[in-house]
Write an enzyme that holds these catalytic residues in place. Sequence first.
Site, PDB file in Angstrom:
ATOM      1  N   LYS A 227       0.830  -1.201   0.000  1.00 32.69           N
ATOM      2  CA  LYS A 227       0.000   0.000   0.000  1.00 32.69           C
ATOM      3  C   LYS A 227       0.863   1.248   0.000  1.00 32.69           C
ATOM      4  CE  LYS A 227      -3.734  -0.176   2.369  1.00 32.69           C
ATOM      5  NZ  LYS A 227      -4.672  -0.302   3.513  1.00 32.69           N
TER       6      LYS A 227
ATOM      7  N   ARG B  63      -3.433   3.133   8.552  1.00 39.16           N
ATOM      8  CA  ARG B  63      -3.788   1.871   7.899  1.00 39.16           C
ATOM      9  C   ARG B  63      -2.567   0.977   7.773  1.00 39.16           C
ATOM     10  NH1 ARG B  63      -8.633   2.848   4.531  1.00 39.16           N
ATOM     11  NH2 ARG B  63      -9.049   5.070   4.415  1.00 39.16           N
TER      12      ARG B  63
ATOM     13  N   GLY C  47      -8.401  -6.792   4.792  1.00 35.36           N
ATOM     14  CA  GLY C  47      -9.247  -6.956   5.962  1.00 35.36           C
ATOM     15  C   GLY C  47      -8.633  -7.720   7.108  1.00 35.36           C
TER      16      GLY C  47
ATOM     17  N   MET D 118      -5.750  -7.003   8.843  1.00 37.53           N
ATOM     18  CA  MET D 118      -5.150  -6.176   9.886  1.00 37.53           C
ATOM     19  C   MET D 118      -6.016  -4.942  10.122  1.00 37.53           C
ATOM     20  SD  MET D 118      -1.095  -6.688   9.022  1.00 37.53           S
ATOM     21  CE  MET D 118      -1.300  -6.505   7.261  1.00 37.53           C
TER      22      MET D 118
ATOM     23  N   ARG E 107      -3.972  -1.388  -5.952  1.00 38.02           N
ATOM     24  CA  ARG E 107      -3.219  -2.643  -5.853  1.00 38.02           C
ATOM     25  C   ARG E 107      -3.730  -3.585  -6.931  1.00 38.02           C
ATOM     26  NH1 ARG E 107      -6.006  -4.411  -0.126  1.00 38.02           N
ATOM     27  NH2 ARG E 107      -8.163  -4.558  -0.868  1.00 38.02           N
TER      28      ARG E 107
ATOM     29  N   HIS F  31     -16.262  -8.179   2.877  1.00 40.80           N
ATOM     30  CA  HIS F  31     -15.273  -9.151   3.353  1.00 40.80           C
ATOM     31  C   HIS F  31     -15.571 -10.559   2.852  1.00 40.80           C
ATOM     32  CE1 HIS F  31     -13.846 -12.134   6.358  1.00 40.80           C
ATOM     33  NE2 HIS F  31     -12.731 -11.446   6.236  1.00 40.80           N
TER      34      HIS F  31
ATOM     35  N   SER G  13      10.369 -43.560 -11.023  1.00 42.25           N
ATOM     36  CA  SER G  13       9.242 -42.690 -10.719  1.00 42.25           C
ATOM     37  C   SER G  13       9.158 -42.551  -9.200  1.00 42.25           C
ATOM     38  CB  SER G  13       7.933 -43.279 -11.265  1.00 42.25           C
ATOM     39  OG  SER G  13       6.853 -42.418 -10.971  1.00 42.25           O
TER      40      SER G  13
ATOM     41  N   CYS H 238       5.171 -39.368  -9.243  1.00 44.22           N
ATOM     42  CA  CYS H 238       3.771 -39.745  -9.408  1.00 44.22           C
ATOM     43  C   CYS H 238       2.984 -39.670  -8.105  1.00 44.22           C
ATOM     44  CB  CYS H 238       3.643 -41.141 -10.016  1.00 44.22           C
ATOM     45  SG  CYS H 238       4.356 -42.446  -8.989  1.00 44.22           S
TER      46      CYS H 238
ATOM     47  N   TYR I  37       9.293 -35.497 -15.964  1.00 48.64           N
ATOM     48  CA  TYR I  37       7.847 -35.254 -15.964  1.00 48.64           C
ATOM     49  C   TYR I  37       7.308 -35.295 -14.536  1.00 48.64           C
ATOM     50  CZ  TYR I  37       7.260 -40.312 -15.322  1.00 48.64           C
ATOM     51  OH  TYR I  37       7.310 -41.594 -14.830  1.00 48.64           O
TER      52      TYR I  37
END
Length: 891
Positions: free
Chosen positions: A24, A94, A103, A105, A338, A454, A770, A838, A858
């Site tokens: 922020k 803030r 929301g 803090m 943001r 919220h 694997s 896997c 993979y």
Amino acid sequence: MRKRRYVYMFEEGNAGKKVLLGGKGANLAEMTRLGFPVPPGFTVSTEACREYFKGEETLHEDIKEDIRRGVQELEARTGKRLGGSVKPLLLSVRSGAYFSMPGMMDTILNLGLNDTTARALAEETGDFSFAMDCYRRFLQMYGDVVFHLEPFYFERILDETCKTYGCGKLQELPPEGWEQIIDRYKQVVAEEKEGKFPQDPIEQLFRAVEAVFASWNNPRAVVYRRLNKIPDDLGTAVNIQSMVFGNLGKESGTGVAFTRNPSTGEKELYGEFLFNAQGEDVVAGARTPLPIDSLWEKMPVVYEQLVRTCEKLEEHYGDMQDVEFTVEKGTLYLLQTRAGKRTAGAAVKIAVELVQEGKCSREEALMRVESSQLVQLLHKRIEPNAYLHALARGLPASPGAASGKTVFDANKAEQMALEGEKVVLVRAETTPDDIHGIVASQGVLTSRGGMTSHAAVVARGMGKPCVSGCEAARIMAAEGWFQLEEEIIYEGEIITLDGTTGYVYRGEAPLIYPELSPEFQTLLCWADELRVLGVRANADTPADARKAKDFGAEGIGLCRTEHMFMETDRLPVVQEMILSDTEKERQQSLEKLLPMQQGDFEQILGEMQGLPTTIRLLDPPLHEFLPNLEELMVEIALMEEQKGDPELLAVKKSLLNKIRALNEFNPMLGHRGCRLGLVFPEIYRMQVRAICLAVISLGKRGIEVEPEIMIPLVGHFRELQLIREIVEDEINGVKQDADTEFNYTIGTMIELPRACITAGEIANYADFFSFGTNDLTQTVFGFSRDDAEGKFLPHYVQQKILPENPFMVLDREGVGWLMSQAVSSGRSGKPGLKMGICGEHGGDPGSIDFCQQLGLDYVSCSPFRVPIARLAAAQAVLKERGAEEGAGSQV
């Protein structure tokens, strides 16, 4: 002389200083630098927060001195004075961490008001009610955030005072009514906290900063960080900004605007606005706001300015922005921008369209979509032809559909979910303290709040359906029921939410999965062009294989043959085989199973149409296919007591004796995997023959396949050596009988620590490895997964003994280190040895990133996680490039 600074004016920062100033603060600085209408202010850095927690959780003098200087600079720029009896300077305080935590803090508005400055504000604005409204808001927020007083103390005073004076609205109160509210608010603080409310504005400011720092570790923030994997040691910055007032009459207001629709990704200004309100009124859901278009109707000039501003912000940041703004007497001010939280569908659409519009590159677009978020695109929706009883309609705050039992309390929702119940959390409005209940619920329904409340923001981030602002709902949580129109729904009754349309239905609706959008396919094509890792699927049925291909799987990395044995038509034959007294009897049963297995393999291999398919031979212990030991003992005891059929009783007792003989104290480490194949080689021979016959049959139909036969639970090279001989002998026999040739490979699962340590020896007899990381994690940690996850693993994560559940996110230091040893030693003698994973980790983005670093070929995961793996594999390449470029820049 100290060198460290803790406070930076907005003009001194920029968007690149997020680590120091928080997201922020960095964005407020960036907007100030670019000339956007930002109220002046300064940021207390994240370093100050970390210093706060290092000490006794108080601000040390160096931080206080820097804050005083910041206030003095702000006074000089605004021409106002904090605590002044004329033109008083009022501040907003803030939080603002590196990662957005909406929301989670605390915030305090109107700081600097006291008995003197409240009168000065009334004189300056000529509006006594406005000044008192600001003062009472400040007292309530300060009481909540600094003194931890429950809101009901203050809300009760408001209600009682309005009733006393017969007022429907606060603005109708006479001056003496306002004075009564202020006096009673201060009295609450004095009585509950045994001290006067601080009248000194600088003391107010110091204590507010401490409270915002402290809120970094409030329960909801801790839960949010854990869910979003945000480190606990970053701390938050605090942004202190000159107040602008949206509650200063009809030409004032406050709102939230997204530069694109965060639910659908459509290119349109999307948001909400409240006239004559302050910022927290929108995000808290205390009032149901109006669509952003309402601003055009009453303030067209301001609306046009907002549209142009949002376009410039999106162009500058190259991403969809979430903008908080206030209008004070017709003048627009920006309070925050943001990157906007968005649904997975919106994230994909926005990323692709931003590339097409030239606002970002393909690589940036791929990194903009959280791979784990893609699960949301596979959300269920209500079957179109379903007959449903609609109760009411609210705002479609987060897409998808869900059914569950009605619950009014977040704690109860969590408890019921832990017991296996599906629940829907129903609240008048949610607060950040409800986050654990939202996590546990299938969906959320609120009677108040808008699309940016919220509940809406949190549900969208989690991919849960949410219907908000359903004003037809009269919720009587204490009595255990709520009313929609004329109907009463009691706690425990099942309802269905459609977060895409906003409808609420009675009962459980039939749900189906959606199809993937063109933008989704485009993004995954970009990912496929970039990624190095292959992506396969774990699939045990033709339907699984078909779904895997639909999602872009490049093969099957794990086909578990034991799941085929559980089919109702063959389980009796499997049991007959297991209970056989002689090898001849067992062979007869296996002959019955052979055509069934051949059919299984033909279907799966046929579905994959030549794509690599890894078939794991039988792994679990044989007793898993037999009746439950304890249940059989109970059945026999009842038969004996009731003097049942003697012949049947004798059969049951014989079965019991055989089950006892097969029963093991620790089956996971017992007679399973390759150990079965060595003791009962005829079982593996039957499975291998079935694979070969399936390959030959498919070949005759023009479908060429090359099966990968995988041997489970190998811990010693001799196990694989001997079983490979058995497998190859069976294959050669089938080839000779059929007078044909076909290709195949034989490999093993690496799922034991010893296999990792001796991988070099094992590799001599393997064509591929694997990693079975589910069992490898169990054996490395000495955990039984079922017991650990149900009894102590959540405690371990909560107590930070472990950073994550190691069955969900790969343990790099232990399991990962063993994997790296196996890769290194396995390929030292066989440089081209194919390696994959896997276990369930094959679909986890963080674990995929590690597989990229290891150099695996993979990953394999469940079919519905294949799209996640495709994107995560591309992101792993980009992260690797970024790390290399970062290292190069330091040379």
